[in-house]
Design a protein around this motif. Structure first.
Motif, PDB file in Angstrom:
ATOM      1  N   ASP A   5       1.329   9.278 -22.160  1.00 47.09           N
ATOM      2  CA  ASP A   5       0.646   8.605 -21.052  1.00 47.09           C
ATOM      3  C   ASP A   5      -0.854   8.514 -21.298  1.00 47.09           C
ATOM      4  OD1 ASP A   5       3.050   8.324 -19.821  1.00 47.09           O
ATOM      5  OD2 ASP A   5       2.579   9.523 -18.050  1.00 47.09           O
ATOM      6  N   THR A   6      -1.457   9.612 -21.763  1.00 46.85           N
ATOM      7  CA  THR A   6      -2.904   9.613 -21.981  1.00 46.85           C
ATOM      8  C   THR A   6      -3.289   8.626 -23.084  1.00 46.85           C
ATOM      9  OG1 THR A   6      -2.987  11.942 -21.319  1.00 46.85           O
ATOM     10  CG2 THR A   6      -4.901  11.060 -22.476  1.00 46.85           C
ATOM     11  N   ALA A   7      -2.526   8.627 -24.167  1.00 49.79           N
ATOM     12  CA  ALA A   7      -2.811   7.694 -25.261  1.00 49.79           C
ATOM     13  C   ALA A   7      -2.672   6.255 -24.791  1.00 49.79           C
ATOM     14  CB  ALA A   7      -1.883   7.965 -26.441  1.00 49.79           C
ATOM     15  N   GLU A   8      -1.607   5.956 -24.046  1.00 49.24           N
ATOM     16  CA  GLU A   8      -1.422   4.600 -23.523  1.00 49.24           C
ATOM     17  C   GLU A   8      -2.583   4.202 -22.613  1.00 49.24           C
ATOM     18  OE1 GLU A   8       0.945   1.974 -23.373  1.00 49.24           O
ATOM     19  OE2 GLU A   8       1.623   2.740 -25.307  1.00 49.24           O
ATOM     20  N   PHE A   9      -3.035   5.155 -21.818  1.00 49.87           N
ATOM     21  CA  PHE A   9      -4.153   4.887 -20.911  1.00 49.87           C
ATOM     22  C   PHE A   9      -5.434   4.592 -21.705  1.00 49.87           C
ATOM     23  CE2 PHE A   9      -7.553   6.619 -18.016  1.00 49.87           C
ATOM     24  CZ  PHE A   9      -7.453   5.628 -17.053  1.00 49.87           C
ATOM     25  N   VAL A  10      -5.687   5.386 -22.739  1.00 46.90           N
ATOM     26  CA  VAL A  10      -6.880   5.177 -23.570  1.00 46.90           C
ATOM     27  C   VAL A  10      -6.815   3.823 -24.264  1.00 46.90           C
ATOM     28  CG1 VAL A  10      -8.015   5.975 -25.683  1.00 46.90           C
ATOM     29  CG2 VAL A  10      -7.412   7.616 -23.894  1.00 46.90           C
ATOM     30  N   ALA A  52       0.830  -1.202   0.000  1.00 43.30           N
ATOM     31  CA  ALA A  52       0.000   0.000   0.000  1.00 43.30           C
ATOM     32  C   ALA A  52       0.862   1.249   0.000  1.00 43.30           C
ATOM     33  CB  ALA A  52      -0.923  -0.010   1.216  1.00 43.30           C
ATOM     34  N   GLY A  53       0.452   2.218  -0.792  1.00 41.57           N
ATOM     35  CA  GLY A  53       1.195   3.474  -0.893  1.00 41.57           C
ATOM     36  C   GLY A  53       0.910   4.143  -2.220  1.00 41.57           C
ATOM     37  N   ASP A  54       1.621   5.233  -2.489  1.00 37.38           N
ATOM     38  CA  ASP A  54       1.373   6.001  -3.711  1.00 37.38           C
ATOM     39  C   ASP A  54       1.596   5.177  -4.971  1.00 37.38           C
ATOM     40  OD1 ASP A  54       0.738   8.172  -2.197  1.00 37.38           O
ATOM     41  OD2 ASP A  54       2.722   9.101  -2.338  1.00 37.38           O
ATOM     42  N   ALA A  55       2.519   4.196  -4.901  1.00 38.41           N
ATOM     43  CA  ALA A  55       2.849   3.420  -6.103  1.00 38.41           C
ATOM     44  C   ALA A  55       2.092   2.106  -6.177  1.00 38.41           C
ATOM     45  CB  ALA A  55       4.355   3.149  -6.136  1.00 38.41           C
ATOM     46  N   ASP A 108      11.029  -1.323  -8.941  1.00 36.01           N
ATOM     47  CA  ASP A 108      12.097  -0.373  -8.646  1.00 36.01           C
ATOM     48  C   ASP A 108      11.746   1.054  -9.048  1.00 36.01           C
ATOM     49  OD1 ASP A 108      13.692  -2.500  -7.764  1.00 36.01           O
ATOM     50  OD2 ASP A 108      14.318  -2.934  -9.820  1.00 36.01           O
ATOM     51  N   TRP A 109      10.742   1.180  -9.925  1.00 30.93           N
ATOM     52  CA  TRP A 109      10.394   2.528 -10.414  1.00 30.93           C
ATOM     53  C   TRP A 109       8.958   2.489 -10.911  1.00 30.93           C
ATOM     54  CZ3 TRP A 109      12.621   7.240 -10.292  1.00 30.93           C
ATOM     55  CH2 TRP A 109      12.071   8.232 -11.110  1.00 30.93           C
ATOM     56  N   ALA A 110       8.096   3.237 -10.265  1.00 32.32           N
ATOM     57  CA  ALA A 110       6.689   3.269 -10.662  1.00 32.32           C
ATOM     58  C   ALA A 110       6.566   4.028 -11.972  1.00 32.32           C
ATOM     59  CB  ALA A 110       5.852   3.945  -9.572  1.00 32.32           C
ATOM     60  N   ASP A 111       6.342   3.285 -13.043  1.00 30.42           N
ATOM     61  CA  ASP A 111       6.341   3.886 -14.369  1.00 30.42           C
ATOM     62  C   ASP A 111       4.947   3.778 -14.990  1.00 30.42           C
ATOM     63  OD1 ASP A 111       8.239   4.834 -16.731  1.00 30.42           O
ATOM     64  OD2 ASP A 111       6.844   3.366 -17.575  1.00 30.42           O
ATOM     65  N   PHE A 112       4.447   4.883 -15.522  1.00 30.57           N
ATOM     66  CA  PHE A 112       3.085   4.924 -16.057  1.00 30.57           C
ATOM     67  C   PHE A 112       2.954   4.045 -17.303  1.00 30.57           C
ATOM     68  CE2 PHE A 112      -0.621   6.476 -18.202  1.00 30.57           C
ATOM     69  CZ  PHE A 112      -1.469   6.929 -17.205  1.00 30.57           C
ATOM     70  N   TYR A 134      -1.617  11.537 -16.756  1.00 28.69           N
ATOM     71  CA  TYR A 134      -0.170  11.329 -16.861  1.00 28.69           C
ATOM     72  C   TYR A 134       0.486  11.546 -15.505  1.00 28.69           C
ATOM     73  CZ  TYR A 134       0.563  16.436 -16.842  1.00 28.69           C
ATOM     74  OH  TYR A 134       0.594  17.761 -16.498  1.00 28.69           O
ATOM     75  N   LYS A 135       1.606  10.912 -15.345  1.00 28.55           N
ATOM     76  CA  LYS A 135       2.336  11.004 -14.087  1.00 28.55           C
ATOM     77  C   LYS A 135       3.120  12.315 -14.067  1.00 28.55           C
ATOM     78  CE  LYS A 135       5.582   8.421 -11.193  1.00 28.55           C
ATOM     79  NZ  LYS A 135       6.500   7.263 -11.139  1.00 28.55           N
ATOM     80  N   ASP A 136       2.785  13.206 -13.131  1.00 30.33           N
ATOM     81  CA  ASP A 136       3.406  14.531 -13.122  1.00 30.33           C
ATOM     82  C   ASP A 136       4.410  14.728 -11.995  1.00 30.33           C
ATOM     83  OD1 ASP A 136       1.623  14.542 -11.041  1.00 30.33           O
ATOM     84  OD2 ASP A 136       0.509  16.322 -11.678  1.00 30.33           O
ATOM     85  N   THR A 137       4.737  13.659 -11.254  1.00 31.77           N
ATOM     86  CA  THR A 137       5.774  13.750 -10.222  1.00 31.77           C
ATOM     87  C   THR A 137       6.592  12.456 -10.241  1.00 31.77           C
ATOM     88  OG1 THR A 137       4.325  12.804  -8.521  1.00 31.77           O
ATOM     89  CG2 THR A 137       4.376  15.222  -8.701  1.00 31.77           C
ATOM     90  N   PRO A 138       7.867  12.450  -9.860  1.00 32.89           N
ATOM     91  CA  PRO A 138       8.640  13.627  -9.457  1.00 32.89           C
ATOM     92  C   PRO A 138       9.042  14.502 -10.638  1.00 32.89           C
ATOM     93  CG  PRO A 138      10.045  11.699  -9.479  1.00 32.89           C
ATOM     94  CD  PRO A 138       8.659  11.204  -9.758  1.00 32.89           C
ATOM     95  N   TRP A 139       9.030  13.923 -11.844  1.00 37.44           N
ATOM     96  CA  TRP A 139       9.232  14.713 -13.057  1.00 37.44           C
ATOM     97  C   TRP A 139       8.068  14.431 -13.989  1.00 37.44           C
ATOM     98  CZ3 TRP A 139      13.711  11.642 -11.710  1.00 37.44           C
ATOM     99  CH2 TRP A 139      14.690  12.373 -11.024  1.00 37.44           C
ATOM    100  N   PRO A 140       7.593  15.438 -14.679  1.00 42.41           N
ATOM    101  CA  PRO A 140       6.418  15.217 -15.550  1.00 42.41           C
ATOM    102  C   PRO A 140       6.743  14.317 -16.738  1.00 42.41           C
ATOM    103  CG  PRO A 140       6.763  17.567 -15.090  1.00 42.41           C
ATOM    104  CD  PRO A 140       8.000  16.850 -14.642  1.00 42.41           C
ATOM    105  N   ASP A 141       5.849  13.347 -16.989  1.00 44.15           N
ATOM    106  CA  ASP A 141       5.922  12.571 -18.219  1.00 44.15           C
ATOM    107  C   ASP A 141       5.364  13.414 -19.369  1.00 44.15           C
ATOM    108  OD1 ASP A 141       6.878  10.410 -16.850  1.00 44.15           O
ATOM    109  OD2 ASP A 141       5.014   9.268 -16.886  1.00 44.15           O
TER     110      ASP A 141
END
Length: 987
Positions: A572-577, A499-502, A509-513, A560-567
């Protein structure tokens, strides 16, 4: 000459470095997404289908400009219905240039994929069915490859599979030369572009006896021809330059190394060294060729090596790798770094004093060159890439390694740095594309490569590569060829389950969208297999993954993932759709706090004003957008709201970019002495023309006489290429890295052809050319305002005199528009550009169309008319006409307040305006237009086209098409307006 030729097949290197480095930087640094550099495209201006078409156009333009197109993009283009084996997708970049299509390139890349890829395997993999090598085939493309294979054949372990492949390839290449020689297609010419000195040298090294058998033609052997040519050169060396003599020396030494003429030729070459600062010939390419010839014959010790090296190193440049670190040195003539030239330099330096001394400058230069070639070697294919012919540059590299004394284990053995393994991601991307083409053989081969690599750790133990492999196998229906239980375990093990933000994301190792989107889709492919039907673990992982993705939705609807650096919001939106649609979910229903969905974002905020997409404005963004638009269009979630034209003003919705059929571009042609042979002015080019929508097509449209050899321009207006001097071209102040017949143009592009006498001299400045151009007498275009308005009833068919009013419209030119143009001219609605010419083929601008309509219909803007357009000045020649047309409701302008007077108008845009002039309702059955390409007509234009067609204002083309997004020529507009006046009189 220059980039329009096949002369220097080495332009890929710099582009590869720039593209790859830019990609790395984009991964390591945050993307600025908060503030756009340019105003957004008007909200609701385009449907998903329109945007998909624009994405395809952008990708095609980038491809024709030298951009690499991978298998994933090819897969999405195929989903979009693109024929990647067609003319539209011919030309372009990579190791198979020339006329090969994008489909053939991806197929070839797939064929070259494997676990042991090196210089030899790449050369073998690019042999053609006729025995020739490389994208161009022929003698030119085959000589270096044959020579390289002949030189390494003694090193290859006898009895190995590689030995048999090399032997068979040599036999086939020799057979290619033999057949062509016997048929008379290849005549020997020591200094020719085809069957030249080096072809003969390669045949000798391949073990051919050129004095007998099939090497006798018309009673004379090839060896005898070579000896006679060399003897003639030796008899009068004063009449020949060092380069020609060096070629004679090379081939004579190969055919008859004991000839007395060898010394004569060498003496003549060496004696001329000091005439030009210690160099030989007119360029670095000449210099290297001569040095190699002297080295082979044991004469390089007789020259001034210090001066020769000093000149050579004027063309040496420090090379940096994709991380910005120093990685050797490269030599280049046209570009700073050219892989084939660098390899040739190393071969020449192998004969120099100090080549074997680690403390010597020559040795260090050789090591630097090898470091560079290793750094640019392609990790997927083993090729040493060059823009025009990577087979050639790879062969030159192998020849250099042999000249430097390297053994088989050095360049092809286990552990050799020259041996590569194709990345699993590349194999996967090729598999995705090829599976869409139903190529069972290649699909099986690529699937097997991935199958053999699969383990408990995925394919490469790298989630960002492994996910591509799972997706590709799922797309190809080959996922069940794996250990599917192992695949499930691996994918689930890489998800964040604490449980947590990721929580719910990939990777551990890295929460990637993007990785999370791809992992969800990969698991969905697994879930569709019989082994996992109803699998609760997989479904839970999918659900938590989608939950993680959804929490990143922004107020504008993007996700899209906007932290810690914006994607990149678009990717991101297209992949999500794409991911939601695969799950049977509708992304249009997922609204932000402000009521916007991901679909809203993609339709309203993804397209940039320059035709690119997203924050990075590259092919990746356009590919992701295209995939999403195809799904949105399929789902029908892009239906516009009711209202005027379904969005912004109907006539403005089509834009003014290049259509699939023709477009207007600017062109100038400058001759040898700087004389202006043509332009600068507009020409209309079409995909149906001889050279299509290309710089060569633009040259053809000027009407200037020219000569070409397979699309390579050798003469314009009687001025012929000579040596290193000749015709070059550029587009929008940039020299493209593809041939002039292969670069795709768009409306408004600026093409310059000029005769170059020096590789280092700049092209003529466009602004200077404009100052030299003779301007039309009207000062502002051909439709300057008329002091006397014209009413419709005054526009009647005028008697056509024996000779027309305009020199370019008459019985022999645009006869179908003659009566309309004459009638409108007689009524004062058109004046022409200079009183003599009408320029019927040029695309009509929005300002010109406004003026033509206002005059023909006798419109008046009234007292104190308001100008609502931000880009229409008070003093412009078209101001009064534009305002009058707007006041009459014919034009409405764009959502950003602009009118864009200089944009060309398309056929469907013009038709919308004409229909408004009639102010009639659409006839019954308007949506069932009978044109073959009715489905290409934009929704906002369909009723207008129906109105205009019913009244006979537009009739379409003889082939049954309407071509709605083709730019309307001035002749077409004149005919349509003439018909409009007749229709108006009937009401």
């Amino acid at each position: 000459m220059g980039a329009q030729t096949k002369k220097r097949p080495t332009y890929f290197t710099l582009a590869l470095i720039i593209v790859f480095f830019a990609g790395i930087v984009s991964l390591l640094m945050p993307v600025s997404v908060g503030v756009a550099d340019e105003p957004a495209v008007p909200s609701g201006a385009y449907s998903a289908g329109d945007l998909a078409a624009k994405a395809v156009d952008f990708i095609n333009k980038e491809y024709q400009g030298g951009e690499l197109i991978n298998g994933h993009t090819a897969y999405v283009l195929t989903l979009a219905g693109e024929d990647l084996a067609g003319e539209k997708w011919s030309g372009g970049p990579f190791w198979t240039a020339g006329t090969r299509t994008l489909k053939a390139r991806i197929e070839k890349l797939g064929d070259l994929c494997g676990d042991e890829r090196g210089l030899i395997s790449f050369i073998l993999g690019t042999q053609n069915d006729d025995g020739s090598f490389g994208p161009y085939g022929g003698a030119y493309g085959t000589k270096a490859a044959l020579q390289a294979l002949a030189r390494i054949r003694p090193d290859v372990p006898a009895g190995s599979a590689v030995y048999d492949e090399v032997k068979n390839a040599i036999d086939s290449a020799v057979g290619f030369f033999r057949t062509a020689y016997q048929s008379g297609e290849l005549g020997y010419e020591v200094n020719g572009f085809g069957f030249d000195y080096r072809c003969v040298e390669a045949l000798v090294e391949a073990g051919e006896d050129l004095s007998t058998g099939d090497w006798v033609y018309n009673g004379k052997s090839l060896k005898a021809e070579v000896l006679a040519s060399a003897a003639a050169a030796a008899a009068d060396t004063s009449a020949l330059d060092a380069v020609y003599l060096a070629k004679e020396l090379t081939v004579l030494y190969a055919v008859y190394p004991h000839s007395d003429d060898i010394a004569t030729l060498a003496d003549a070459i060496i004696g001329g060294q000091n005439q030009d600062g210690g160099n030989f010939g007119q360029s670095v390419y000449d210099h290297v060729m001569v040095l190699t010839a002297l080295g082979k014959t044991g004469n390089v010790s007789r020259i001034d090596q210090a001066k020769a090296l000093e000149y050579l190193n004027e063309f040496k440049h420090e090379h940096v790798d994709c991380w910005g670190s120093s990685a050797g040195v490269a030599w280049g003539g046209y570009l700073p770094e050219e892989s084939d030239l660098t390899a040739q330099v190393l071969t020449a330096l192998s004969y120099f004093e100090g080549a074997d001394d680690p403390d010597h400058t020559v040795f260090k230069d050789i090591e630097g060159g090898l470091t560079y070639l290793l750094d640019v070697q392609d990790n997927d294919t083993g090729a040493v890439p060059a823009q025009w012919d990577s087979t050639f540059s790879t062969a030159e590299t192998l020849i250099a390694l042999k000249a430097l004394g390297k053994e088989y284990e050095d360049y092809a053995g286990n552990g050799s740095p020259w041996m590569k393994q194709t990345r699993s991601k590349t194999v996967a991307e090729c598999l995705m594309a090829i599976a869409g083409w139903n190529d069972a053989g290649r699909v099986g081969k690529l699937s097997e490569i991935l199958q053999q690599r699969h383990s408990a750790d995925g394919f490469d133990n790298n989630i960002f590569s492994d996910l591509w492999a799972y997706l590709a196998l799922g797309t190809a229906g080959r996922l069940d060829s794996l250990d599917v239980s192992g695949a499930k375990a691996y994918l689930l093990s890489r998800q964040q389950t604490v449980a947590g933000d990721a929580y719910g994301s990939w990777d551990k190792d890295w929460a990637d969208f993007m990785a999370t989107c791809q992992a969800v889709r990969s698991l969905s492919h697994l879930l569709s297999l019989p082994d996992f039907t109803g699998d609760g673990e997989i479904q839970t992982a999918i659900d938590t993954g989608i939950g993680y993705l959804g929490k990143w939705q922004q107020v504008d609807g993007s996700v899209y993932k906007d932290t810690p650096w914006p994607d990149d919001p678009l990717v991101d939106t297209a992949e999500f759709v794409i991911t939601l649609y695969q799950q049977g979910m509708d992304p249009a229903e997922l609204e932000s706090s402000d009521g916007f969905s991901p679909v809203d974002y993609l339709l309203n905020s993804a397209l940039n004003p320059d035709g690119s997409f997203g924050a990075c404005r590259n092919v990746l963004d356009a590919t992701e957008a295209l995939h999403a638009y195809l799904l949105i269009e399929q789902a029908g979630s892009d239906t516009p709201d009711a209202g005027d034209s379904g969005g912004s003003s109907g006539d403005d919705s089509g834009g003014s970019g290049s259509s699939g059929n023709n477009c207007s571009v600017e062109i100038a042609v400058v001759g040898l002495d700087g004389e202006l042979l043509f332009g600068p002015e507009s020409v209309l080019i079409g995909s149906y023309g001889k050279w299509g929508l290309t710089p060569l097509g633009a040259l053809h449209a000027t009407g200037l006489t020219y000569q070409d050899v397979n699309g390579f321009v050798i003469n314009i207006a009687g001025q012929t290429n000579s040596g290193m001097c000749g015709w070059m071209y550029q587009v929008n102040d940039t020299v493209p890295m593809v041939a002039a017949k292969d670069y795709g143009l768009q409306a408004g592009d600026r093409v310059l052809w000029w005769y170059s006498v020096d590789l280092n001299s700049p092209a003529p400045a466009w602004d200077d050319l404009l100052k030299r151009k003779v301007e039309p007498s009207s000062g502002g275009g051909n439709e300057a305002p008329s002091p006397t308005p014209v009413v419709p009833v005054d526009v009647q068919p005028a008697p056509i005199p024996g000779e027309g009013r305009f020199a370019d419209v008459g019985a022999g030119s645009f006869a179908w528009a003659w009566d309309a143009v004459e009638a409108l001219a007689a009524a004062g609605a058109i004046d022409g550009v200079d009183g003599v010419h009408f320029e019927p083929a040029r695309a009509m601008t929005r300002a010109e169309f406004s003026s033509l309509l206002v005059r023909a219909l006798g419109l008046d803007s009234g007292d104190n008319p308001a100008n609502h357009f931000t880009d229409v000045g008070s003093g412009d020649w078209y101001t009064a006409a534009v305002i009058a047309a707007a006041e009459a409701g014919l034009f409405k302008g764009y959502a950003d307040g602009s009118f864009r007077p200089n944009d060309a108008i398309t056929r469907e845009e013009a038709t919308v305006v004409l229909a408004r002039a009639l102010n009639l309702a659409a006839p019954e059955g308007a949506t069932d237009l009978r044109y073959k390409d009715s489905d290409k007509i934009s929704l906002w234009a369909r009723d207008s086209v129906a109105i205009a067609a019913a009244r006979g204002i537009v009739t379409g083309f003889p082939d049954g098409t309407f071509r709605p997004r083709t730019l309307a020529s001035r002749a077409e507009c004149a005919v349509m307006v003439f018909r409009l006046t007749g229709a108006a009189q009937k009401d």
